[in-house]
Scaffold this active site. Structure first.
Site, short mmCIF file in Angstrom:
data_model
loop_
_atom_site.label_atom_id
_atom_site.label_comp_id
_atom_site.label_asym_id
_atom_site.label_seq_id
_atom_site.Cartn_x
_atom_site.Cartn_y
_atom_site.Cartn_z
CB SER A 270 8.93 6.95 14.77
OG SER A 270 9.03 7.75 13.60
CG HIS A 295 12.82 4.99 15.07
ND1 HIS A 295 13.73 3.96 14.90
CD2 HIS A 295 12.30 5.25 13.84
CE1 HIS A 295 13.75 3.62 13.61
NE2 HIS A 295 12.90 4.38 12.95
CG ASP A 297 12.00 7.29 11.06
OD1 ASP A 297 11.00 7.40 11.79
OD2 ASP A 297 12.60 6.22 10.83
CG MET A 299 13.13 9.73 6.02
SD MET A 299 11.42 9.33 5.81
CE MET A 299 10.65 10.63 6.78
CG HIS A 328 15.40 3.96 10.02
ND1 HIS A 328 14.05 3.72 9.84
CD2 HIS A 328 16.05 3.34 9.00
CE1 HIS A 328 13.89 2.99 8.74
NE2 HIS A 328 15.08 2.74 8.23
CG MET A 330 14.94 5.29 5.82
SD MET A 330 13.25 5.61 6.37
CE MET A 330 13.60 6.60 7.83
CG MET A 402 12.23 -1.19 6.70
SD MET A 402 12.04 0.03 8.01
CE MET A 402 10.65 0.98 7.40
CG ASP A 440 10.69 1.57 11.48
OD1 ASP A 440 11.64 2.17 10.96
OD2 ASP A 440 9.65 2.13 11.87
C1 DX5 Z 1 9.07 4.95 7.95
C2 DX5 Z 1 9.89 5.10 9.19
C3 DX5 Z 1 9.16 4.61 10.42
C4 DX5 Z 1 7.85 5.34 10.68
C5 DX5 Z 1 7.10 4.65 11.79
O1 DX5 Z 1 9.89 5.09 6.88
O2 DX5 Z 1 11.09 4.38 9.08
O3 DX5 Z 1 9.99 4.70 11.52
O4 DX5 Z 1 8.09 6.64 11.04
O5 DX5 Z 1 5.84 5.24 11.95
P1 DX5 Z 1 4.54 4.34 12.16
O6 DX5 Z 1 4.73 3.62 13.43
O7 DX5 Z 1 3.43 5.33 12.23
O8 DX5 Z 1 4.44 3.41 11.00
ZN ZN Z 2 12.24 4.20 11.01
#
Ligand code: DX5
Ligand code: ZN
Length: 528
Positions: A270, A295, A297, A299, A328, A330, A402, A440
């Site tokens: 990620s 991955h 993320d 946001m 992903h 969010m 999650m 995740d």
């Molecule tokens: C959190 C993200 C994850 C996060 C994972 O909201 O969806 O993907 O970045 O990072 P680690 O492995 O450090 O928890």
């Molecule tokens: Zn994620």
């Protein structure tokens, strides 16, 4: 899975080649080739000539899954009167008892398929037809002089509708190619015969797809893809081992082998983790270190407190790497933004159940399937599994459960999410879910085995990969933990089925380095 069941049932066959060419044949039949299982002799079809015919069990498995035959027929492999002979027979009315529609070429004695392919390609070209011909050849098979005669002829006739794919697994029948009849420098050889040459990792689907689409733009030259593969890849004690060229595993091992094939773990770093931004470098280093996915993320600062990056950044990253992108989302109202992420080149797009209702999810899901993109759904720690999802499980490839509350990398793993994951996995299994479970949040060397045992197969790792400078060894350590998790599970299965020592014996070489961690030093001692 289908091929190994057929081979074990027959007590003979070729697992090595069936496995090394799996992605190659899969991409051709499930992504690239124009063909119709309901109309095998369709005039406009592309042709697949399997010159490396001992890969028959894998080839039949691909045709069965594509719909040419019932998958159950694999159990008749190599039986008298079976349509699935040890080496494929070209279909014709006369041969209908030993073949089935969809098999274009009778293989067995190798070295000939490329010549037949030239005949088809030349005929189609002269008739002004658009059919393309794809030919699978082997590197042992390349000892045959006819291959090189064919290579000259294909370039003479400028057959740009012909694509050969070399399953370069560096093993033939009873040994390693470079010891028996050195083929390298194989790239230079084909280039010297005026072929367009492309080299890929033959187990990376995205690289095979990329190569095939680039080749379509080449004119007046035939093309060859040198696909670097591992013989027997998928079953660790068969991988890169000449003895598994033409040998069947004991039937009683099949349940364990099937479990192994379903236990492959994918590592997805990620990139929001570690130092701020610098996403390009993070993607490059993860790809070099052998990550399976990236991955991403996304946001929006509303669905979750923090903001990361959006489709424009992904579009840029897409230009520098072919590794699959696991997006992903969010964000609030993902239905209003999903098109942007489709255009940006994501390969998996996951939205949160908390951010859309069933109708919106169905619309998003339809858009993704239409675009040929995997659809995913994510569930936060506090959210119960929504029963409305059950109806749509067939169209969902990824389910993120999650194990942290979303919004930041580097958070602590929430232990309760293990029970939740196991609970959801039960529901999914009982509803025949065929997709992946993705873990995740807080996944590292201490939590990976737990989520694996709970059912996760895609491991997102932020801090565990980018939290310290040596990304390479961080990913190697995760892979090692994955290995221990898988071998532990297989050993348990062998013990339950009362064949622990037999399994340990056949798997000895794989297990010795892990003996301490698996606590099986005595088992291995006893084998001597
Ligand atoms: C959190 C993200 C994850 C996060 C994972 O909201 O969806 O993907 O970045 O990072 P680690 O492995 O450090 O928890
Ligand atoms: Zn994620």
């Amino acid at each position: 899975m289908l091929a190994i069941q057929g081979i074990a049932e027959a007590g003979s066959g070729h697992p090595g080649a069936s496995f090394s060419a799996a992605e190659i044949m899969g991409v051709l039949y499930f992504h690239k080739m124009k063909h119709r299982p309901s109309d095998p002799l369709w005039e406009e079809r592309d042709y697949f000539i399997n010159s490396k015919a001992h890969s028959a069990p894998g080839f039949y498995a691909v045709l069965a899954i594509a719909g040419y035959i019932d998958t159950k027929e694999i159990k008749t492999l190599r039986k008298l009167g079976s349509r699935l002979q040890g080496h494929p027979v070209r279909y014709s009315e006369r041969q209908k008892n030993h073949s089935f529609p969809g098999i274009e070429y009778s293989g067995g004695s190798e070295g000939i398929g490329l010549s037949v392919s030239i005949g088809i390609a030349l005929a189609k070209k002269r008739d002004g037809e658009k059919n393309r011909v794809y030919t699978l050849i082997g590197d042992g098979e390349s000892n045959e002089g006819q291959i090189w005669e064919a290579a000259m002829a294909a370039s003479k006739f400028k057959l740009d509708n012909l694509v050969a794919i070399l399953d370069r697994n560096k093993i033939q029948q009873d040994g390693f190619t470079e010891e028996i009849m050195p083929l390298d420098p194989v790239r230079d050889k084909w280039a010297a015969f005026n072929w367009n040459v492309v080299e890929v990792n033959g187990h990376k689907i995205e690289q095979i797809i990329d190569a095939l689409s680039r080749i379509e733009k080449v004119e007046d030259k035939p093309s060859i893809i040198i696909a670097n593969t591992t013989k027997g890849k998928g079953i660790k004690h068969m991988a890169n081992s000449p003895q598994w060229h033409g040998k069947a595993p004991p039937k009683k091992h099949v349940p364990i082998l099937l479990e192994e094939l379903q236990s492959e773990i994918l590592i997805a770093p990620s990139i929001i983790a570690g130092e701020p931004e610098n996403y390009e470098e993070k993607v490059r280093r993860a790809e070099r270190a052998g990550a399976d996915l990236i991955h991403l993320d996304i946001m929006d600062g509303k669905f979750v407190p923090s903001t990361s990056f959006f489709a424009d950044t992904i579009k840029h990253l897409r230009k520098i790497s072919s590794i699959p992108f696991d997006a992903h989302l969010m964000i609030e109202k993902p239905i209003n933004h999903v098109e942007d992420y489709i255009d940006a080149g994501c390969d998996i797009i996951t939205v949160h159940v908390e951010a859309c209702n069933e109708t919106e999810f169905v619309d998003i899901n339809k858009m993704l399937l239409k675009a040929g993109i995997s659809s995913g759904i994510a569930i936060n720690p506090g959210t119960p599994f929504p029963s409305w999802l059950i109806e749509h499980l067939n169209n969902i490839d990824v389910m993120i459960i999650m194990s942290v509350n979303p919004g930041f990398a580097g958070q602590k793993f929430i232990p309760d999410s293990l029970d939740k994951m196991a609970e959801i996995v039960k529901i999914l299994k009982s509803n025949n879910y065929k997709g992946f479970i993705e873990a995740d949040g807080g996944i590292d060397a201490t939590t990976l085995q737990q989520v694996f045992d709970a059912g996760a197969r895609i491991m997102v790792a932020g801090n565990a990969v980018y939290g310290s400078p040596d990304i390479n060894s961080n990913i190697i350590q995760l892979r090692h933990k994955a290995n221990v998790a898988i071998e532990t599970k297989l050993l348990e299965l062998a013990t339950i089925n009362d064949m622990r020592s037999d399994w340990t014996k056949s798997r000895k070489n794989m297990l010795i380095p892990l003996a301490k961690e698996l606590g099986i030093e005595e088992d291995l001692h006893a084998i001597k």
